[in-house]
Design an enzyme around this catalytic site. Structure first.
Site, short mmCIF file in Angstrom:
data_model
loop_
_atom_site.label_atom_id
_atom_site.label_comp_id
_atom_site.label_asym_id
_atom_site.label_seq_id
_atom_site.Cartn_x
_atom_site.Cartn_y
_atom_site.Cartn_z
N HIS A 169 49.07 46.97 41.64
CA HIS A 169 49.07 47.76 42.87
C HIS A 169 49.83 46.98 43.96
O HIS A 169 50.19 45.82 43.75
CB HIS A 169 47.63 48.07 43.32
CG HIS A 169 46.77 46.87 43.57
ND1 HIS A 169 45.68 46.53 42.80
CD2 HIS A 169 46.85 45.91 44.52
CE1 HIS A 169 45.14 45.43 43.26
NE2 HIS A 169 45.83 45.02 44.30
P1 TYD Z 1 40.96 45.62 42.51
O1 TYD Z 1 41.44 45.07 43.81
O2 TYD Z 1 41.59 46.87 42.01
O3 TYD Z 1 41.01 44.45 41.41
P2 TYD Z 1 42.21 44.03 40.47
O4 TYD Z 1 43.44 44.35 41.20
O5 TYD Z 1 42.04 42.61 40.28
O6 TYD Z 1 42.05 44.77 39.18
O7 TYD Z 1 39.39 45.81 42.60
C1 TYD Z 1 38.63 46.17 41.50
C2 TYD Z 1 37.46 46.96 41.98
O8 TYD Z 1 36.62 46.17 42.85
C3 TYD Z 1 37.88 48.19 42.77
O9 TYD Z 1 37.07 49.30 42.36
C4 TYD Z 1 37.55 47.85 44.20
C5 TYD Z 1 36.47 46.80 44.10
N1 TYD Z 1 36.59 45.79 45.18
C6 TYD Z 1 35.74 45.85 46.27
O10 TYD Z 1 34.88 46.74 46.39
N2 TYD Z 1 35.86 44.89 47.26
C7 TYD Z 1 36.78 43.91 47.18
O11 TYD Z 1 36.88 43.06 48.11
C8 TYD Z 1 37.66 43.87 46.04
C9 TYD Z 1 38.71 42.81 45.92
C10 TYD Z 1 37.51 44.82 45.07
#
Ligand code: TYD
Length: 130
Positions: A50
């Site tokens: 993303h």
């Molecule tokens: P995401 O940022 O998409 O993680 P990655 O890019 O590493 O796969 O986050 C994964 C999930 O966690 C998403 O549903 C959102 C949640 N999340 C939060 O609720 N708070 C946060 O601070 C972060 C980083 C993620």
């Protein structure tokens, strides 16, 4: 188009053997508002995939190693993070993916804003259109 070369690998201030300091606007080029970390990662996993509209992040391989692919829509750049003394600055508008995790990886992320789903661009075509 965000200049991909603004994404830098920063050598963190190692002011004593094995001690790294992370101070806002000194060692980190922004005001940190949130810290999170990724762990229990498997080699085949792809994380990230993303871009952010406004969020700045500094990513550190606290333990283990992995690759980060940065993409500004025109150019890609791969960084291999494997040392707790370096942080990769990920600016907004840069698509990023993390993969090839070693089994013991702990990936620390310092972020400039609180969590906000509206700041995410999760669709690659939407990213290219922006
Ligand atoms: P995401 O940022 O998409 O993680 P990655 O890019 O590493 O796969 O986050 C994964 C999930 O966690 C998403 O549903 C959102 C949640 N999340 C939060 O609720 N708070 C946060 O601070 C972060 C980083 C993620």
């Amino acid at each position: 188009m965000r200049d991909i070369d603004n994404s830098l690998l920063i050598e963190l201030s190692n002011f004593s053997d094995g001690v790294i300091r992370l101070e806002n606007k000194k060692d980190i080029p922004f005001e940190m508002k949130r810290i999170y970390y990724l762990y229990e990662l498997s080699t085949g996993q792809i994380r990230g995939a993303h871009a952010h509209k406004k969020l700045q992040q500094l990513m550190i391989a606290l333990k283990g190693s992995f690759d980060v692919i940065l993409d500004n829509g025109e150019k890609k750049k791969v960084f291999h993070l494997d040392h707790a003394g370096y942080g990769l600055l990920i600016e907004p508008g840069i698509w990023h993916e993390m993969k090839n995790f070693s089994f013991d990886t702990v990936c620390l992320i310092l972020a400039s804003m609180k969590y906000n789903e509206n700041d995410y661009i999760r669709d690659y075509r939407e990213f290219l259109n922006m």
